[in-house]
Design an enzyme around this catalytic site. Sequence first.
Site, mmCIF file in Angstrom:
data_model
loop_
_atom_site.group_PDB
_atom_site.id
_atom_site.type_symbol
_atom_site.label_atom_id
_atom_site.label_comp_id
_atom_site.label_asym_id
_atom_site.label_seq_id
_atom_site.Cartn_x
_atom_site.Cartn_y
_atom_site.Cartn_z
ATOM 1 C CB CYS A 104 -43.830 20.601 -14.091
ATOM 2 S SG CYS A 104 -42.473 20.406 -14.991
ATOM 3 N NE ARG A 154 -32.103 48.185 -6.506
ATOM 4 C CZ ARG A 154 -32.262 46.822 -6.540
ATOM 5 N NH1 ARG A 154 -31.164 45.994 -6.666
ATOM 6 N NH2 ARG A 154 -33.354 46.284 -6.540
ATOM 7 C CB THR A 195 -19.384 45.608 -11.588
ATOM 8 O OG1 THR A 195 -18.452 46.178 -10.421
ATOM 9 C CG2 THR A 195 -20.902 45.707 -11.431
ATOM 10 C CG ASN A 252 -21.692 49.058 -2.325
ATOM 11 O OD1 ASN A 252 -21.525 48.401 -2.938
ATOM 12 N ND2 ASN A 252 -22.410 50.119 -2.388
ATOM 13 C CG HIS A 271 -31.759 36.776 -5.012
ATOM 14 N ND1 HIS A 271 -31.078 38.393 -4.928
ATOM 15 C CD2 HIS A 271 -32.467 36.895 -3.888
ATOM 16 C CE1 HIS A 271 -31.747 38.827 -3.713
ATOM 17 N NE2 HIS A 271 -32.462 38.177 -3.304
ATOM 18 C CG ASP A 313 -22.177 36.207 -10.933
ATOM 19 O OD1 ASP A 313 -21.736 35.304 -10.116
ATOM 20 O OD2 ASP A 313 -22.124 37.317 -11.120
ATOM 21 C CD GLN A 340 -28.205 40.944 -2.057
ATOM 22 O OE1 GLN A 340 -29.284 41.474 -2.477
ATOM 23 N NE2 GLN A 340 -27.302 41.635 -1.980
ATOM 24 C CB CYS A 386 -41.744 23.045 -19.433
ATOM 25 S SG CYS A 386 -41.283 21.377 -18.688
ATOM 26 C CB ALA A 390 -24.942 43.265 -8.797
#
Length: 255
Positions: free
Chosen positions: A136, A38, A30, A224, A125, A108, A105, A158, A26
């Site tokens: 279904c 987190r 940002t 990071n 994800h 978007d 992950q 659905c 993520a």
Amino acid sequence: MTSADGLFAAQALVRDASRVVVLTGAGISTESGIPDFRGPEGVWTKNPDAEKMATLSHYVSDPEVRRRAWRARLESAAWQASPNAGHRALVELERRGKLAALITQNVDGLHQRAGSSPGIVVEIHGTIHEVACLDCGERAPMERALERVRAGEEDPPCRSCGGILKSATISFGQNLVDEDLRRAQRAALSCDLLLAIGSTLSVYPIAGVVPLARDAGARIVIVNAEPTAMDDIADAILRGPIGELLPLLVAEEGE
Ligand code: NAD
Ligand code: ZN
């Protein structure tokens, strides 16, 4: 803060690599205006209750959770977001012929929007750009479901079977798509550099590709703002804003 030495070491690792596998989280989005979960400004850091909407059992058992989830989808920052310099740096890495796989992950779709080839992106994800029926399995464009919500259906069922619709993302308590996980693991096993960007590296099973790559002989670089769960096995760590660091990291000498 990243020292000049750290950046230099990481640049050399990228320059020497020929099969890079990237894992993004993520944090790379940002700077496009989509909050992470987190980080200090994260959705769950500020509102721990929001985690419920991402947990399958709550979503299935509680219609109020579904109604809140649909309202949150309508208002999501993701619909207005554009790719940033971090996403574009990875397009550049692909253009150089170095990028073997881009495991994300994120849900978007910003890597593809930036220009990364859909064929090398593994959306481990899932994606918010589609909905899937939990009964279904039918998939449909998210925009059509959002139109129904705007028109007054608070929890649109659905169209084919009346089952519960959810964004086509992997919620907590939901299995990953086997073939996607296998593709990610195969890529990790055959890369010479794994570059992990904008992730706490704490969500399994996908975080497991980092030690998998390391044990198979790959070097590990982490970008990071905060410490991650895998810092102890990294060959180089860059701390700071991804949108500034990634373009420097993939820049070739003389640029
Ligand atoms: P996370 O929220 O657990 O961690 C994000 C990390 O990125 C944090 O450590 C934060 O400090 C760092 N970070 C944030 N902005 C940064 C910046 N500009 N520069 C440098 N570092 C920055 O994210 P995760 O590990 O990807 O796990 C969250 C899960 O939630 C994922 O599985 C993903 O599916 C989902 N998610 C996706 C999106 C999206 O698609 N954009 C957004 C939120 C959550
Ligand atoms: Zn259905």
